[in-house]
Design an enzyme around this catalytic site. Structure first.
Site, short mmCIF file in Angstrom:
data_model
loop_
_atom_site.label_atom_id
_atom_site.label_comp_id
_atom_site.label_asym_id
_atom_site.label_seq_id
_atom_site.Cartn_x
_atom_site.Cartn_y
_atom_site.Cartn_z
N GLU A 1 -8.34 1.33 -2.45
CA GLU A 1 -8.16 0.60 -1.19
C GLU A 1 -8.62 1.42 0.02
O GLU A 1 -7.83 1.72 0.93
CB GLU A 1 -6.69 0.17 -1.05
CG GLU A 1 -6.28 -0.81 -2.15
CD GLU A 1 -4.83 -1.29 -2.03
OE1 GLU A 1 -4.12 -0.82 -1.11
OE2 GLU A 1 -4.42 -2.14 -2.85
N ILE B 1 1.20 14.31 -0.59
CA ILE B 1 -0.11 14.12 -1.22
C ILE B 1 -0.92 15.40 -1.04
O ILE B 1 -1.78 15.51 -0.15
CB ILE B 1 -0.83 12.90 -0.63
CG1 ILE B 1 0.03 11.64 -0.78
CG2 ILE B 1 -2.17 12.67 -1.33
CD1 ILE B 1 -0.50 10.44 -0.04
N GLU C 1 -4.56 -4.61 -9.77
CA GLU C 1 -3.15 -4.72 -9.38
C GLU C 1 -2.75 -6.19 -9.36
O GLU C 1 -2.60 -6.80 -8.30
CB GLU C 1 -2.91 -4.03 -8.03
CG GLU C 1 -3.20 -2.53 -8.08
CD GLU C 1 -2.86 -1.80 -6.79
OE1 GLU C 1 -2.24 -2.43 -5.91
OE2 GLU C 1 -3.21 -0.62 -6.67
#
Length: 636
Positions: free
Chosen positions: A170, A43, A293
């Site tokens: 999240e 990432i 989701e």
């Protein structure tokens, strides 16, 4: 061979039936057209750039975009912002960014795929935020404003009309909270993003006038809201409840998946969460809500057999139908704006079919160079079936198969101001299983369509085995490197099975379905078209992409208001030899049912893909559209 009795007639003896009667139709936005995934790898700028530049990932996205028009409109990609590279600080300490990798990917999404991003404001961009904790709020506001203004300066504000913007995904989970947000700093971050969106201008300047900024909605907090250990998301709701008019988010987003893989669990979990939120914060009832989701079960990479076959497709359709019912019921989901499916991932060996993806991915390492082969799973076909639904829908109806099991029915219409419409689309959805003493299921369906001219109907089926590439692959021994013959066999099972089509001459004709011998579960899409419905338009933007040597993926764009009555596509090819001479046009899709705008062409070792391609559609009246523009392809 399936034994489905489908008759346009009158039947006196039936075991279950309904007619269209005085059905109430409601405006139905197609609220289920979002997909998402998280890129593999590190990432950071280099890792995300490599992942999103991977040819296999790009081909995966190209196939997803090749569903019928409107099937998928938005794609939510975690860490997308990491494509923006921090370059340096200017003399006043303001970060300067290099947008080249970000621009390349956004151009690919917009110009080639016609997909809009859901841009999550999450990332560290070379350490800009972690190295400057006292400046984080200002830097976030600056990044948001700079990113949007940069895109407007490149292509104008019209490109961004359908973009969606969301807060950090999240943020209460350690795996995502790379910034180590506290309750206080998270609220500062969200408000900074809101300011950046508000200050980003519409830089289109006409007639010398200074345009006003365009308001852009912010979605959030994209939370699980599992328990009291998720304070960041709950604190944001607390802030919004106290002063709704100053709430930084415009659409309340949450994540609720199933537990055992059922649609009912997804919807009930969403209902329970929103009921809890409204009990705590009743002022938030005025905000639209979205389940980002809405998947059958958590853990996309976990291998599960049901995700490979028709069952996942049935579950996705059922999820949409049950959310629609919940939205109409006037309860906690009455303000539902959208749902999204986290299934745009690229699967990997040995779980080619069984991970939560739309496509099965085979990495063909034995070819030189290695390449990827992608096969559409039944859930991909299910999204295509949903795209054919109309713009107005009735509530979901349940028709009993036996004392414990029912068929779900969703009826939709489009057009026609004085009656049900010139176009009707209905999905019938079986249960996954039924009792051994199940009564033979006969279903009587009255079309009740005001027919001014000739009409026609078409039915397509999604059923085990016949429309299940996973079954074909298993029967062949589940090879890691399926050969060309097996790949073609799998692709011939990709699309919904065309069952029956024909004319309708009589008002209030009845459709009778006897599904007693169809293996469960199954889905059927019935479409009825009036001859006065807009004719098929010319396919647009014909594109040829290399898969490997002597194999290409062909796709094209559909007109949104003319493909409801499409039966299938035809793909034509005219080969050019080494001397530049052209042969006659060949129908290379002969014998294929192509209800979706793509085709993979592999003529074999003795064939060639070099030459000219064109495409046209055929509708339910056996009338053809004009051909697309001719495109030449040359394999180097």
């Amino acid at each position: 061979m399936l034994s489905l009795l489908l008759v346009l007639t009158t039947l006196a003896r039936i075991h279950a039936h309904y007619t269209s009667g005085d059905v109430v139709y409601h405006t139905m936005p197609h609220f289920w057209t979002g997909v998402g995934f998280c890129p593999a790898g590190r990432i950071d700028h280099e890792g995300i750039s490599a992942a999103l530049g991977d040819p296999a990932l790009r081909l995966n996205l190209r196939l997803i975009a090749a569903l019928p028009v409107g099937a998928v409109t938005h794609i939510r990609i975690h860490w997308l912002l990491e494509l923006i590279q921090f370059w340096q600080y200017d003399p006043s300490g303001i970060p300067i960014y290099d947008f080249s990798k970000f621009d390349d990917f956004i151009d690919f999404l917009h110009e080639e795929l016609r997909l809009s991003p859901v841009l999550e404001w999450m990332g560290n961009l070379g350490g800009v935020f972690s190295e400057n904790p006292m400046q984080q709020s200002f830097y976030w506001e600056h990044l948001v404003k700079t990113t949007i203004n940069h895109q407007i300066a490149r292509h104008g504000s019209s490109r961004l009309v359908n973009w969606r913007y969301e807060t950090w995904n999240e943020p209460d989970l350690r795996g995502y909270n790379k910034q180590n947000f506290t309750a206080h700093t998270f609220l500062d971050y969200v408000q900074a993003v809101r300011r950046g969106l508000s200050k980003a201008g519409n830089l289109d300047n006409q007639d010398g006038k200074v345009p006003l900024p365009m308001y852009r909605s912010l979605r959030g907090p994209a939370g699980l809201f599992k328990d009291s250990n998720h304070p960041l998301c709950w604190n944001l709701l607390e802030l919004c409840s106290q002063r709704v008019v100053y709430c930084p988010i415009d659409i309340l987003t949450f994540h609720r998946k199933g537990i055992e893989g059922t649609a009912t669990e997804i919807v009930n979990g969403s209902l329970s969460l929103m009921a809890k939120i409204y009990e705590e914060y009743p002022n938030l009832k005025q905000l639209p809500v979205a389940n980002d989701e809405a998947d059958p079960v958590a853990g996309w990479s976990t291998s599960r057999d049901f995700q490979a076959d028709v069952r996942y497709g049935i579950t996705l359709i059922s999820t949409v139908m049950q959310f629609w019912h919940a939205k109409l019921a006037g309860g906690p989901l009455s303000r539902l704006e959208s749902i999204s499916h986290d299934n745009a991932f690229l699967s990997y060996h040995p779980h080619e079919f069984t991970q939560r993806t739309l496509l099965a991915h085979f990495r063909m390492n034995e070819t030189k160079p290695p390449h990827s082969q992608l096969v559409q799973k039944p859930v991909y076909a299910a999204l295509g079936m949903l795209a054919k639904l109309g713009t107005r829908a009735a509530d979901v109806e349940m028709v009993n198969m036996d004392t414990k099991h029912s068929v779900q029915v969703l009826r939709t219409v489009s057009g026609g101001l004085g009656g049900p419409g010139q176009y009707m689309a209905t999905i019938f959805l079986s249960p996954e299983e039924a009792g051994p003493k199940m009564t033979a299921f006969h279903h009587k369906y009255t079309l009740n369509m005001s027919i001014a001219n000739e009409s026609a109907f078409v039915t397509e089926l999604l059923v085990p085995k016949e429309t299940d590439p996973y079954y074909i692959w298993q029967q062949a021994g589940s090879p890691a490197y399926p050969n060309a013959t097996l790949r073609e066999a799998m692709r011939r099972a990709q699309a919904p099975r065309l069952y029956k089509t024909g004319p309708i001459w009589q008002y209030n004709s009845e459709l009778v379905i006897n599904s007693a011998s169809i293996p469960l579960p199954w889905a059927m899409l019935l479409r009825v078209c009036s001859a006065s419905w807009p004719k098929l338009r010319r396919p647009q933007q014909l594109s040829i992409a290399e898969v490997t040597q002597r194999e290409v993926f062909i796709s094209w764009m559909e007109h949104p208001k003319s493909t409801q009555c499409l039966l299938s596509y035809e793909v034509w090819f005219k080969e050019r030899d080494n001397l530049g001479r052209s042969a006659d046009w060949m129908l290379i899709s002969q014998g294929w049912h192509l209800p979706y705008p793509s085709f993979q062409y592999a003529p074999g070792d003795k064939g060639s893909v070099n030459g000219f391609y064109k495409v046209r559609g055929v509708d339910v009246f056996n009338e053809t559209s004009p051909y697309s523009q001719i495109v030449e392809y040359l394999e180097l």
